[in-house]
Design a protein around this motif. Structure first.
Motif, PDB file in Angstrom:
ATOM      1  N   SER A 100      -8.512  -4.715  -4.283  1.00  0.00           N
ATOM      2  CA  SER A 100      -8.714  -3.983  -5.015  1.00  0.00           C
ATOM      3  C   SER A 100      -9.523  -4.574  -6.087  1.00  0.00           C
ATOM      4  N   LYS A 101     -10.384  -4.202  -6.464  1.00  0.00           N
ATOM      5  CA  LYS A 101     -12.186  -4.830  -7.512  1.00  0.00           C
ATOM      6  C   LYS A 101     -11.886  -4.194  -9.228  1.00  0.00           C
ATOM      7  N   HIS A 102     -10.534  -3.803  -8.785  1.00  0.00           N
ATOM      8  CA  HIS A 102      -9.963  -3.355 -10.215  1.00  0.00           C
ATOM      9  C   HIS A 102      -9.012  -4.852 -10.504  1.00  0.00           C
ATOM     10  N   GLU A 103      -8.377  -5.173  -9.556  1.00  0.00           N
ATOM     11  CA  GLU A 103      -6.993  -6.161  -9.682  1.00  0.00           C
ATOM     12  C   GLU A 103      -8.359  -7.834  -9.960  1.00  0.00           C
TER      13      GLU A 103
ATOM     14  N   PHE B  27      -5.224   0.872 -16.245  1.00  0.00           N
ATOM     15  CA  PHE B  27      -4.958   1.840 -16.126  1.00  0.00           C
ATOM     16  C   PHE B  27      -5.819   2.688 -14.579  1.00  0.00           C
ATOM     17  N   PHE B  28      -6.921   1.956 -14.663  1.00  0.00           N
ATOM     18  CA  PHE B  28      -7.642   2.157 -13.290  1.00  0.00           C
ATOM     19  C   PHE B  28      -6.588   1.526 -11.836  1.00  0.00           C
ATOM     20  N   ILE B  29      -6.257   0.489 -12.283  1.00  0.00           N
ATOM     21  CA  ILE B  29      -5.480   0.234 -11.517  1.00  0.00           C
ATOM     22  C   ILE B  29      -4.374   1.010 -10.749  1.00  0.00           C
ATOM     23  N   ALA B  30      -3.388   1.821 -11.727  1.00  0.00           N
ATOM     24  CA  ALA B  30      -2.543   2.525 -11.607  1.00  0.00           C
ATOM     25  C   ALA B  30      -3.067   3.926 -11.006  1.00  0.00           C
ATOM     26  N   GLY B  31      -4.234   4.232 -11.435  1.00  0.00           N
ATOM     27  CA  GLY B  31      -4.876   5.628 -10.693  1.00  0.00           C
ATOM     28  C   GLY B  31      -5.122   5.093  -8.961  1.00  0.00           C
ATOM     29  N   ASP B  32      -5.595   3.810  -9.095  1.00  0.00           N
ATOM     30  CA  ASP B  32      -5.995   4.138  -7.984  1.00  0.00           C
ATOM     31  C   ASP B  32      -5.192   3.733  -6.381  1.00  0.00           C
ATOM     32  N   GLY B  33      -3.669   3.102  -7.306  1.00  0.00           N
ATOM     33  CA  GLY B  33      -2.714   3.146  -6.485  1.00  0.00           C
ATOM     34  C   GLY B  33      -2.623   1.771  -5.882  1.00  0.00           C
ATOM     35  N   GLY B  34      -3.519   0.710  -5.864  1.00  0.00           N
ATOM     36  CA  GLY B  34      -4.225  -0.849  -5.631  1.00  0.00           C
ATOM     37  C   GLY B  34      -4.861  -0.619  -4.692  1.00  0.00           C
ATOM     38  N   GLY B  35      -5.334   0.275  -4.619  1.00  0.00           N
ATOM     39  CA  GLY B  35      -5.930  -0.383  -3.152  1.00  0.00           C
ATOM     40  C   GLY B  35      -5.723   0.573  -2.171  1.00  0.00           C
ATOM     41  N   MET B  36      -6.261   0.315  -0.837  1.00  0.00           N
ATOM     42  CA  MET B  36      -6.748   0.034   0.531  1.00  0.00           C
ATOM     43  C   MET B  36      -4.969  -0.246   0.724  1.00  0.00           C
ATOM     44  N   SER B  37      -5.204  -1.776   0.143  1.00  0.00           N
ATOM     45  CA  SER B  37      -3.783  -2.660   0.681  1.00  0.00           C
ATOM     46  C   SER B  37      -2.791  -2.549  -0.041  1.00  0.00           C
ATOM     47  N   GLY B  38      -2.772  -2.006  -1.620  1.00  0.00           N
ATOM     48  CA  GLY B  38      -1.420  -1.439  -2.791  1.00  0.00           C
ATOM     49  C   GLY B  38      -1.755  -2.275  -3.285  1.00  0.00           C
ATOM     50  N   PHE B  39      -0.864  -2.132  -4.122  1.00  0.00           N
ATOM     51  CA  PHE B  39      -0.981  -2.865  -5.658  1.00  0.00           C
ATOM     52  C   PHE B  39      -0.737  -4.723  -4.850  1.00  0.00           C
ATOM     53  N   PHE B  40      -1.519  -5.302  -5.362  1.00  0.00           N
ATOM     54  CA  PHE B  40      -2.171  -6.877  -5.386  1.00  0.00           C
ATOM     55  C   PHE B  40      -1.962  -7.237  -4.235  1.00  0.00           C
TER      56      PHE B  40
ATOM     57  N   ALA C 279     -11.180 -14.328  -3.033  1.00  0.00           N
ATOM     58  CA  ALA C 279     -10.997 -13.592  -4.154  1.00  0.00           C
ATOM     59  C   ALA C 279     -10.417 -14.077  -5.168  1.00  0.00           C
ATOM     60  N   VAL C 280     -10.073 -15.134  -5.724  1.00  0.00           N
ATOM     61  CA  VAL C 280      -9.861 -16.043  -6.333  1.00  0.00           C
ATOM     62  C   VAL C 280     -10.269 -16.201  -7.522  1.00  0.00           C
TER      63      VAL C 280
END
Length: 413
Positions: A105-108, A286-299, A306-307
């Motif tokens: 997730s780009k937001h993460e 807020f964006f992470i919660a709304g996106d549900g962590g993206g295609m791969s889930g949270f983190f 990515a790091v």
């Protein structure tokens, strides 16, 4: 070259390299080094537009010229490193998502970058705490006075939402065309809010720069695949969203510059970065919660690349603030625009990206426009104090004449 004039330059080289890489390779970089140099460009009084002329007035005396040259070299160095950082970040993200197809997730990623900025800024703040003040007390004070930075974080969050809305309603090519207007909106808000005056040469250079970047991005908006209309999209809503986002981008840049240079609290650059990063945490959560962590889930879907992108992103945020501190928002825009050219060249030679003859011509125009803006020799408009200083001899002469021919009482009154 400037080591004989200013002893801060070697330490600053180490500091900016440290921010670019964000690795703790040196322990000698502490906050007092920056404070001594930032004192050369202390913020103007509230209500006074910041400009390079203010620096010239402070550089009187024997060491004034060397101080100004040192500050100019710092400004150039910050802008050059910002350009390199943007290029490295763009190419690495292209490799991560375009070649490796990583689905984090780009937001993460941005959230981790803000956490790194908080830690680094707090470390820099701890090196120059006021007497009798602990780090925890200073942090509490910064949190209590972070209202202006929280407003800026909300603006960035709104821009993120507007970009999402626009891309859901218009094509990527049309979005790319409108996005180039950020150069002009930044200059317009600089004239309105900071009351800066730009010569016609600089305005023409900015227009040429905008057109050059637009021509350079021709593979995006010229591709038939990118010009297809979005099924079920509303062109009016998408266009309004991207225009609003471009306007907010120019306003946010000038707003940040005004807070850094003219705010009565006169917090240093690390304290402002700490406030902005801390205020951005709830926005990204807020964006992470709304996106549900993206295609791969949270983190999920994270890798060492990515790091590294998060580290480079945090370094970019710090460098943007430094570029505004030592320069202005327009120079920061020029540096990021130059990064588009450099990153595209790196993308072509390293990852096989496109590089057409039209892009080469556009790159030459962009570089020419940057040089025309930077090396504009148009004299600044006359200032009121200059007129006053020139009129003083006339007042002295009139007072001498008055001594010989006493005036009437009405004139004295």
């Amino acid at each position: 070259i400037h080591q004989q004039h200013c002893s801060h330059c070697p330490a600053l080289w180490q500091l900016f390299a440290f921010q670019l890489l964000s690795f703790p390779t040196s322990i000698i970089l502490r906050r007092p080094v920056i404070d001594n140099v930032t004192s050369m460009a202390s913020p103007a009084r509230p209500g006074t537009p910041p400009s390079d002329e203010l620096l010239d007035k402070k550089d009187h005396g024997k060491g004034g010229k060397s101080s100004f040259h040192c500050l100019s070299s710092i400004r150039l160095m910050v802008l050059a490193i910002l350009c390199l950082q943007n290029s490295m970040y763009t190419v690495l993200r292209r490799y991560s998502q375009g070649v490796l197809r990583e689905n984090y997730s780009k937001h993460e990623l941005l959230l981790l970058a803000e956490v790194i900025k908080i830690v680094f800024s707090a470390w820099m703040i701890s090196g120059d705490l006021p007497k009798g003040t602990t780090l925890s007390q200073r942090v509490v004070y910064l949190v209590e006075t972070s209202r202006k930075m929280f407003v800026l974080a909300l603006i960035y969050g709104a821009m993120n939402i507007l970009s999402f809305v626009s891309l859901r309603n218009i094509s990527a090519g049309m979005f790319s065309i409108f996005s180039q207007c950020k150069i002009m909106t930044t200059a317009v808000f600089s004239s309105i809010i900071l009351r800066r005056s730009y010569s016609w040469t600089k305005w023409r250079a900015l227009v040429a720069l905008m057109m050059g970047v637009l021509l350079f991005s021709e593979p995006i908006w010229g591709d038939p695949e990118h010009r297809k209309e979005i099924e079920g999209g509303n062109v009016i809503i998408g266009t309004a969203a991207v225009i609003t986002e471009v306007t907010l981008s120019g306003f946010a840049s000038i707003y940040f510059e005004k807070v850094i240079k003219l705010d009565p609290l006169k917090l240093n650059i690390w304290e402002r970065n700490f406030q902005l990063a801390l205020s951005s945490l709830p926005v990204y959560l807020f964006f992470i919660a709304g996106d549900g962590g993206g295609m791969s889930g949270f983190f999920g879907g994270w890798s060492w690349i990515a790091v590294l992108l998060s580290v480079l992103g945090s370094a970019g945020g710090l460098l943007v603030a430094l570029s505004i501190k030592y320069g202005d928002s327009i120079l920061k825009t020029l540096a990021t625009t130059g990064a588009i050219i450099l990153s595209s060249l790196l993308d072509h030679f390293l990852l096989g990206g496109p590089l057409t003859p039209a892009m080469i011509i556009a790159a030459v125009q962009v570089i020419t426009a940057i040089c025309n803006y930077t090396f504009d020799a148009t004299p600044p408009p006359p200032k009121p104090e200059m007129v006053t200083s020139q009129s003083e001899p006339m007042l002295n002469n009139s007072s001498h004449d008055d001594a010989e021919n006493p005036p009437k009482k009405e004139v004295d009154a």
